[in-house]
Each structure stands twice: as C-alpha cells, then as structure tokens.
Design a protein around this motif. Structure first.
Motif, PDB file in Angstrom:
ATOM      1  N   HIS A 120     -53.039  10.092  99.672  1.00 28.85           N
ATOM      2  CA  HIS A 120     -52.059   9.622  98.569  1.00 28.85           C
ATOM      3  C   HIS A 120     -51.463  10.973  98.010  1.00 28.85           C
ATOM      4  CE1 HIS A 120     -50.125   7.792  95.032  1.00 28.85           C
ATOM      5  NE2 HIS A 120     -50.309   6.592  95.883  1.00 28.85           N
ATOM      6  N   PRO A 121     -50.104  10.857  97.745  1.00 26.36           N
ATOM      7  CA  PRO A 121     -49.476  11.977  97.170  1.00 26.36           C
ATOM      8  C   PRO A 121     -49.931  12.048  95.720  1.00 26.36           C
ATOM      9  CG  PRO A 121     -47.800  10.697  98.269  1.00 26.36           C
ATOM     10  CD  PRO A 121     -49.062  10.107  98.368  1.00 26.36           C
ATOM     11  N   LEU A 122     -49.923  13.443  95.165  1.00 26.90           N
ATOM     12  CA  LEU A 122     -50.556  13.460  93.822  1.00 26.90           C
ATOM     13  C   LEU A 122     -49.491  13.543  92.866  1.00 26.90           C
ATOM     14  CD1 LEU A 122     -53.452  16.134  94.600  1.00 26.90           C
ATOM     15  CD2 LEU A 122     -53.725  13.565  94.162  1.00 26.90           C
ATOM     16  N   ALA A 123     -49.668  13.049  91.787  1.00 28.23           N
ATOM     17  CA  ALA A 123     -48.700  13.152  90.630  1.00 28.23           C
ATOM     18  C   ALA A 123     -48.707  14.466  89.719  1.00 28.23           C
ATOM     19  CB  ALA A 123     -48.605  12.065  89.711  1.00 28.23           C
ATOM     20  N   TRP A 124     -47.935  15.039  89.047  1.00 28.04           N
ATOM     21  CA  TRP A 124     -47.925  16.162  88.313  1.00 28.04           C
ATOM     22  C   TRP A 124     -49.102  16.318  87.544  1.00 28.04           C
ATOM     23  CZ3 TRP A 124     -47.971  16.850  83.109  1.00 28.04           C
ATOM     24  CH2 TRP A 124     -47.597  15.697  82.327  1.00 28.04           C
ATOM     25  N   ILE A 125     -49.726  15.036  86.925  1.00 30.09           N
ATOM     26  CA  ILE A 125     -50.640  15.103  86.079  1.00 30.09           C
ATOM     27  C   ILE A 125     -51.794  15.427  86.922  1.00 30.09           C
ATOM     28  CG2 ILE A 125     -51.172  12.694  86.122  1.00 30.09           C
ATOM     29  CD1 ILE A 125     -51.227  14.880  82.886  1.00 30.09           C
ATOM     30  N   ASP A 126     -52.159  15.162  87.980  1.00 25.04           N
ATOM     31  CA  ASP A 126     -53.059  15.520  88.731  1.00 25.04           C
ATOM     32  C   ASP A 126     -53.178  16.991  89.254  1.00 25.04           C
ATOM     33  OD1 ASP A 126     -53.642  12.652  88.607  1.00 25.04           O
ATOM     34  OD2 ASP A 126     -52.398  12.411  90.620  1.00 25.04           O
ATOM     35  N   LEU A 127     -52.208  17.640  89.249  1.00 21.65           N
ATOM     36  CA  LEU A 127     -52.357  19.144  89.639  1.00 21.65           C
ATOM     37  C   LEU A 127     -52.378  20.147  88.491  1.00 21.65           C
ATOM     38  CD1 LEU A 127     -48.978  18.427  92.043  1.00 21.65           C
ATOM     39  CD2 LEU A 127     -51.449  18.585  92.557  1.00 21.65           C
ATOM     40  N   ILE A 128     -52.779  19.634  87.445  1.00 24.84           N
ATOM     41  CA  ILE A 128     -52.992  20.855  86.370  1.00 24.84           C
ATOM     42  C   ILE A 128     -54.482  21.662  86.664  1.00 24.84           C
ATOM     43  CG2 ILE A 128     -53.288  21.336  84.009  1.00 24.84           C
ATOM     44  CD1 ILE A 128     -51.437  18.666  83.412  1.00 24.84           C
ATOM     45  N   PRO A 129     -54.315  22.829  86.754  1.00 28.99           N
ATOM     46  CA  PRO A 129     -55.673  23.210  87.457  1.00 28.99           C
ATOM     47  C   PRO A 129     -56.849  23.076  86.472  1.00 28.99           C
ATOM     48  CG  PRO A 129     -53.726  24.865  87.538  1.00 28.99           C
ATOM     49  CD  PRO A 129     -53.316  23.780  86.625  1.00 28.99           C
ATOM     50  N   VAL A 130     -57.958  22.858  86.735  1.00 24.72           N
ATOM     51  CA  VAL A 130     -59.083  22.683  85.957  1.00 24.72           C
ATOM     52  C   VAL A 130     -59.199  21.450  85.243  1.00 24.72           C
ATOM     53  CG1 VAL A 130     -60.843  23.634  84.736  1.00 24.72           C
ATOM     54  CG2 VAL A 130     -59.831  24.921  86.125  1.00 24.72           C
ATOM     55  N   PHE A 131     -58.092  21.319  84.282  1.00 21.13           N
ATOM     56  CA  PHE A 131     -57.967  20.099  83.537  1.00 21.13           C
ATOM     57  C   PHE A 131     -57.707  18.646  84.246  1.00 21.13           C
ATOM     58  CE2 PHE A 131     -54.996  17.032  81.674  1.00 21.13           C
ATOM     59  CZ  PHE A 131     -55.743  16.689  80.407  1.00 21.13           C
ATOM     60  N   SER A 132     -57.214  18.728  85.354  1.00 24.82           N
ATOM     61  CA  SER A 132     -57.215  17.331  86.162  1.00 24.82           C
ATOM     62  C   SER A 132     -58.451  17.236  86.821  1.00 24.82           C
ATOM     63  CB  SER A 132     -56.096  17.744  87.132  1.00 24.82           C
ATOM     64  OG  SER A 132     -54.570  17.661  86.639  1.00 24.82           O
ATOM     65  N   PHE A 133     -59.217  18.076  87.051  1.00 26.02           N
ATOM     66  CA  PHE A 133     -60.385  17.815  87.478  1.00 26.02           C
ATOM     67  C   PHE A 133     -61.385  17.296  86.566  1.00 26.02           C
ATOM     68  CE2 PHE A 133     -64.824  19.163  88.956  1.00 26.02           C
ATOM     69  CZ  PHE A 133     -64.805  18.697  90.246  1.00 26.02           C
ATOM     70  N   LEU A 134     -61.589  17.827  85.467  1.00 25.28           N
ATOM     71  CA  LEU A 134     -62.488  17.174  84.172  1.00 25.28           C
ATOM     72  C   LEU A 134     -61.529  16.082  83.793  1.00 25.28           C
ATOM     73  CD1 LEU A 134     -62.563  20.624  82.346  1.00 25.28           C
ATOM     74  CD2 LEU A 134     -64.304  19.813  83.843  1.00 25.28           C
ATOM     75  N   PHE A 135     -60.586  15.867  83.529  1.00 28.62           N
ATOM     76  CA  PHE A 135     -59.924  14.490  82.956  1.00 28.62           C
ATOM     77  C   PHE A 135     -60.307  13.406  84.098  1.00 28.62           C
ATOM     78  CE2 PHE A 135     -56.262  11.578  82.797  1.00 28.62           C
ATOM     79  CZ  PHE A 135     -56.535  11.142  81.604  1.00 28.62           C
ATOM     80  N   LEU A 136     -59.979  13.691  85.314  1.00 30.42           N
ATOM     81  CA  LEU A 136     -60.474  12.623  86.236  1.00 30.42           C
ATOM     82  C   LEU A 136     -61.924  12.539  86.596  1.00 30.42           C
ATOM     83  CD1 LEU A 136     -57.238  13.160  88.455  1.00 30.42           C
ATOM     84  CD2 LEU A 136     -57.677  11.253  86.783  1.00 30.42           C
ATOM     85  N   LYS A 137     -62.624  13.448  86.058  1.00 26.91           N
ATOM     86  CA  LYS A 137     -64.177  13.349  86.380  1.00 26.91           C
ATOM     87  C   LYS A 137     -64.425  13.666  87.583  1.00 26.91           C
ATOM     88  CE  LYS A 137     -65.019  10.436  82.458  1.00 26.91           C
ATOM     89  NZ  LYS A 137     -64.581   9.072  82.085  1.00 26.91           N
TER      90      LYS A 137
END
Length: 194
Positions: free
Chosen positions: A46-63
C-alpha cells in the motif's frame, strides 16, 4: 554557540532524511526495483502517506507497524536513519570545527565523506541481510573515491607549485646566495634585561 547547536540539529535531521532514503535503496536494491516512485509498505504494498514517511517519528508513532495492514516494520528503518544522522553529524563536526570557518573545499570534502558514508551504510545493511556486497553501490563508490583522490592530488600539485613560487619570490628578495646563507645562519636576537 547557539548557531553551532542549530547547525548540528539541521545536519542530524538531514542525516535522518538521507537515512530514510538509504532504507529505500536497501529495500529496492534487494527486489531490483527502481529507487524512484512512491514508497509503499514492503508487506501489503500500500502506498505510504507523507505522515508515514517522517524518519524515526513515523516508526515510533505507528509503534513499528504498518498503518494499513498492521504488519511489523523492521527495526532496520529507525536504526539506519539514526545511524546516518549520527554519522553525518560526526563527519560534519570533524570537517567544520566550532571555529565557524567555511570554505568551498571543506564543503566538497564534506559532501564526499557523506556520500562514502552513505554508500558504506547501504553496503553494511545489505551485506548483513544477504551476505553479499552489491556491485550497484560498490562500483559507483569506487569511481567517486578515485575521482575525488585525483582531484585532491591535483590540489596537492597546485599547492606544491605555489610553494615553489613563494620560494622564488623569497630568493628574489634575498638577491645573492651570500645573503641567503647569512639569513639561514643568522643567530637569533637576544633580549637584554635592563
């Protein structure tokens, strides 16, 4: 001091962004895909939105999971991003000490070192997963390193000629060999107390 801190933060953030791109290179190199195009989840595509592409932050935010399929995202992503940010920061601190000096030569050296560090990060991560060093990364890095060394050698040769010209000017100031000998063998001046 504040300016140096802000500059360091910008360099680290730039390293995080480059680290995110390096993750794309590592993943797509494995699947022999083009680096261009939209980023997508490696599991559900599935294509990722811009919010899913923020380095490190997206990984932590999406657990550490994909927003769409819920599958776990590899820890490689934040590790590569943070490592790249820290390595870029170390390289920059080495190239630009706190003295606030800046030259185009230092910037070119910095760019070269960032490129080589990025290549080595991709090689390391890819080799860690597949036990092979990808030629698509290695050969361009070798070419860039050789070109840089030739350019650097040319700079060294130019500096050598500048030193020769300086020595010739000095010889013209001291007109005769006798004056040169006297200048080289002159006793240092002593300061008399009194």
């Amino acid at each position: 001091v504040y300016m140096y801190f802000y500059f360091s933060v910008l360099v680290f953030l730039f390293g995080l962004i480059i680290g995110s791109f390096l993750n794309v290179v590592i993943l797509r190199l494995e699947k022999d895909e083009k680096v261009t195009g939209r980023s997508h989840c490696p599991k559900c595509k599935h294509p990722l939105a811009w919010i899913d592409l923020i380095p490190v932050f997206s990984f932590l935010f999406l657990k550490g999971k994909c927003r769409h399929c819920g599958q776990k995202v590899s820890w490689q992503y934040p590790v590569v991003e943070i490592s790249t940010g820290l390595i870029f920061l170390l390289i920059t601190n080495f190239q630009f000490p706190i003295t606030n000096e800046f030259s185009i030569i230092q910037f070119l050296n910095l760019t070269f070192l960032w490129y080589i560090a990025s290549s080595l990060i991709v090689i390391f991560a890819y080799d860690l997963h597949h036990y092979i060093i990808p030629d698509k990364i290695l050969f361009p890095a070798i070419v860039v390193a050789l070109a840089y060394r030739f350019w650097d050698f040319g700079r060294l040769i130019r500096r050598y000629y500048e030193l020769i010209a300086d020595a010739q000017e000095m010889a013209e100031v001291l007109e005769t060999p006798h004056q040169i000998k006297d200048a080289l063998t002159a006793k240092p001046l002593t300061v008399l107390d009194g």
